[in-house]
Write a protein that holds these residues in place. Structure first.
Motif, PDB file in Angstrom:
ATOM      1  N   LEU A 132     -51.307  42.578 -10.435  1.00 30.31           N
ATOM      2  CA  LEU A 132     -51.062  44.040 -10.980  1.00 30.31           C
ATOM      3  C   LEU A 132     -49.723  44.330 -10.665  1.00 30.31           C
ATOM      4  O   LEU A 132     -49.127  45.181 -11.356  1.00 30.31           O
ATOM      5  N   GLY A 133     -48.815  43.776  -9.783  1.00 32.22           N
ATOM      6  CA  GLY A 133     -47.325  44.237  -9.596  1.00 32.22           C
ATOM      7  C   GLY A 133     -47.331  45.224  -8.767  1.00 32.22           C
ATOM      8  O   GLY A 133     -46.155  45.688  -8.717  1.00 32.22           O
ATOM      9  N   PHE A 134     -48.130  45.787  -8.181  1.00 30.77           N
ATOM     10  CA  PHE A 134     -47.912  46.927  -7.079  1.00 30.77           C
ATOM     11  C   PHE A 134     -46.743  46.629  -6.078  1.00 30.77           C
ATOM     12  O   PHE A 134     -46.695  45.466  -5.723  1.00 30.77           O
ATOM     13  N   ARG A 135     -45.866  47.647  -5.902  1.00 31.23           N
ATOM     14  CA  ARG A 135     -44.923  47.417  -4.942  1.00 31.23           C
ATOM     15  C   ARG A 135     -45.098  47.996  -3.420  1.00 31.23           C
ATOM     16  O   ARG A 135     -44.531  47.517  -2.614  1.00 31.23           O
ATOM     17  N   ARG A 136     -46.295  48.617  -3.591  1.00 30.41           N
ATOM     18  CA  ARG A 136     -46.875  49.475  -2.197  1.00 30.41           C
ATOM     19  C   ARG A 136     -48.135  49.417  -2.309  1.00 30.41           C
ATOM     20  O   ARG A 136     -48.811  50.013  -3.391  1.00 30.41           O
ATOM     21  N   LEU A 137     -48.835  49.020  -1.396  1.00 34.04           N
ATOM     22  CA  LEU A 137     -50.458  49.323  -0.976  1.00 34.04           C
ATOM     23  C   LEU A 137     -50.466  49.905   0.335  1.00 34.04           C
ATOM     24  O   LEU A 137     -49.812  49.573   1.274  1.00 34.04           O
ATOM     25  N   GLU A 138     -51.250  50.841   0.352  1.00 31.74           N
ATOM     26  CA  GLU A 138     -51.618  51.714   1.603  1.00 31.74           C
ATOM     27  C   GLU A 138     -53.173  51.616   2.063  1.00 31.74           C
ATOM     28  O   GLU A 138     -53.989  51.494   0.958  1.00 31.74           O
ATOM     29  N   GLN A 175     -62.830  70.503  14.753  1.00 27.85           N
ATOM     30  CA  GLN A 175     -61.934  69.562  15.315  1.00 27.85           C
ATOM     31  C   GLN A 175     -61.015  69.138  14.191  1.00 27.85           C
ATOM     32  O   GLN A 175     -61.249  68.777  13.014  1.00 27.85           O
ATOM     33  N   LEU A 176     -59.788  68.560  14.690  1.00 29.94           N
ATOM     34  CA  LEU A 176     -58.799  67.995  13.847  1.00 29.94           C
ATOM     35  C   LEU A 176     -58.888  66.369  14.165  1.00 29.94           C
ATOM     36  O   LEU A 176     -59.287  66.199  15.247  1.00 29.94           O
ATOM     37  N   ARG A 177     -58.504  65.736  13.339  1.00 30.46           N
ATOM     38  CA  ARG A 177     -58.392  64.202  13.498  1.00 30.46           C
ATOM     39  C   ARG A 177     -56.942  63.775  13.147  1.00 30.46           C
ATOM     40  O   ARG A 177     -56.080  64.333  12.340  1.00 30.46           O
ATOM     41  N   ASP A 178     -56.714  62.446  13.542  1.00 33.15           N
ATOM     42  CA  ASP A 178     -55.531  61.970  13.405  1.00 33.15           C
ATOM     43  C   ASP A 178     -55.756  60.774  12.455  1.00 33.15           C
ATOM     44  O   ASP A 178     -56.864  60.110  12.218  1.00 33.15           O
ATOM     45  N   THR A 179     -54.675  60.513  11.634  1.00 33.22           N
ATOM     46  CA  THR A 179     -54.675  59.371  10.365  1.00 33.22           C
ATOM     47  C   THR A 179     -53.670  58.514  10.765  1.00 33.22           C
ATOM     48  O   THR A 179     -52.569  58.705  10.997  1.00 33.22           O
ATOM     49  N   LEU A 180     -54.204  57.070  10.423  1.00 33.94           N
ATOM     50  CA  LEU A 180     -53.265  55.902  10.440  1.00 33.94           C
ATOM     51  C   LEU A 180     -53.059  55.648   9.006  1.00 33.94           C
ATOM     52  O   LEU A 180     -53.806  55.727   8.181  1.00 33.94           O
ATOM     53  N   ILE A 181     -51.511  55.375   8.840  1.00 31.44           N
ATOM     54  CA  ILE A 181     -51.307  55.008   7.624  1.00 31.44           C
ATOM     55  C   ILE A 181     -50.784  53.532   7.790  1.00 31.44           C
ATOM     56  O   ILE A 181     -49.849  53.136   8.492  1.00 31.44           O
ATOM     57  N   PHE A 182     -51.255  52.534   6.775  1.00 36.32           N
ATOM     58  CA  PHE A 182     -50.751  51.161   7.013  1.00 36.32           C
ATOM     59  C   PHE A 182     -50.095  51.018   5.362  1.00 36.32           C
ATOM     60  O   PHE A 182     -51.012  51.504   4.665  1.00 36.32           O
ATOM     61  N   SER A 183     -49.395  50.068   5.298  1.00 37.14           N
ATOM     62  CA  SER A 183     -48.802  49.490   4.097  1.00 37.14           C
ATOM     63  C   SER A 183     -48.410  48.081   4.247  1.00 37.14           C
ATOM     64  O   SER A 183     -48.146  47.501   5.253  1.00 37.14           O
ATOM     65  N   ARG A 184     -48.540  47.483   2.842  1.00 39.24           N
ATOM     66  CA  ARG A 184     -47.997  46.350   2.717  1.00 39.24           C
ATOM     67  C   ARG A 184     -47.097  46.459   1.422  1.00 39.24           C
ATOM     68  O   ARG A 184     -47.475  47.498   0.319  1.00 39.24           O
ATOM     69  N   VAL A 185     -45.804  45.839   1.747  1.00 39.97           N
ATOM     70  CA  VAL A 185     -44.851  46.313   0.155  1.00 39.97           C
ATOM     71  C   VAL A 185     -44.425  44.846  -0.191  1.00 39.97           C
ATOM     72  O   VAL A 185     -44.383  43.965   0.336  1.00 39.97           O
ATOM     73  N   GLN A 186     -43.946  44.975  -1.408  1.00 37.11           N
ATOM     74  CA  GLN A 186     -43.194  43.887  -1.959  1.00 37.11           C
ATOM     75  C   GLN A 186     -41.836  44.275  -2.642  1.00 37.11           C
ATOM     76  O   GLN A 186     -41.571  45.384  -2.971  1.00 37.11           O
TER      77      GLN A 186
END
Length: 186
Positions: A132-138, A175-186
């Motif tokens: 698909l040519g994505f430059r970024r996946l999260e 309650q509040l929660r924390d969020t993790l963000i991961f990525s793969r880029v091209q």
């Protein structure tokens, strides 16, 4: 860039069939969510109530149209023979101008711990970046959802951020929660 006009509606991994949503999948979706309700409601805002057949049919009709237009590429995760719904995944939060997407996933409780989420995410990562040519996946997940966070780590994603107090907990709105963000880029 826009969504490909000829985007396939079915894919295969070594053990699974990934298929674009169809309204006739409603009964299977209701069953899979009901079987998984106790686990899903801890992490997913959409799973706070058990889904009815009517709600599932409406949800899948909208998802089918969003897939057709390239707005949201949700995929239903089935056993290889297409008889049992295992879960759902796909590309969400799409921005075709970049192009980028977020991969989300859930696996029905009777099927967790068998590597299905990782298998699907590995396929979607490869397909997204190379076809698909994505430059970024999260991948985003609750920081306390270690099972979900293991998947991007195992697939070579980089942890870009830990967002402190980023969301209200779906399990406990006080309650509040924390969020993790991961990525793969091209």
């Amino acid at each position: 860039m826009t969504a490909p006009a000829d985007l396939p509606t079915e894919f295969r991994t070594p053990r699974l069939l990934l298929r674009a949503p169809r309204p006739e999948d409603a009964t299977a979706q209701v069953r899979a969510i009901a079987e998984s309700h106790a686990e899903l409601r801890r992490w997913m805002a959409w799973a706070q109530e058990v889904q009815t057949l009517e709600q599932a049919t409406e949800n899948l009709t909208r998802a089918q149209e969003a897939y057709r237009t390239g707005e949201n590429l949700r995929l239903m995760v089935w056993s290889a023979d297409g008889r049992e719904l295992i879960g759902s995944s796909g590309y969400h939060a799409l921005d075709w101008r970049v192009p980028k997407a977020e991969i989300g996933y859930w696996i029905a409780t009777p099927h967790t711990g068998q590597g299905y989420a990782q298998e699907v995410t590995e396929f979607l990562t490869d397909y997204g970046l190379n076809t698909l040519g994505f430059r970024r996946l999260e991948i985003h997940c609750d920081a306390s959802n270690e099972r979900s966070a293991r998947i991007p780590r195992a697939l070579g994603y980089t942890q870009d951020a830990l967002l402190k107090n980023a969301e209200v907990s779906v399990a406990d709105p006080t309650q509040l929660r924390d969020t993790l963000i991961f990525s793969r880029v091209q």
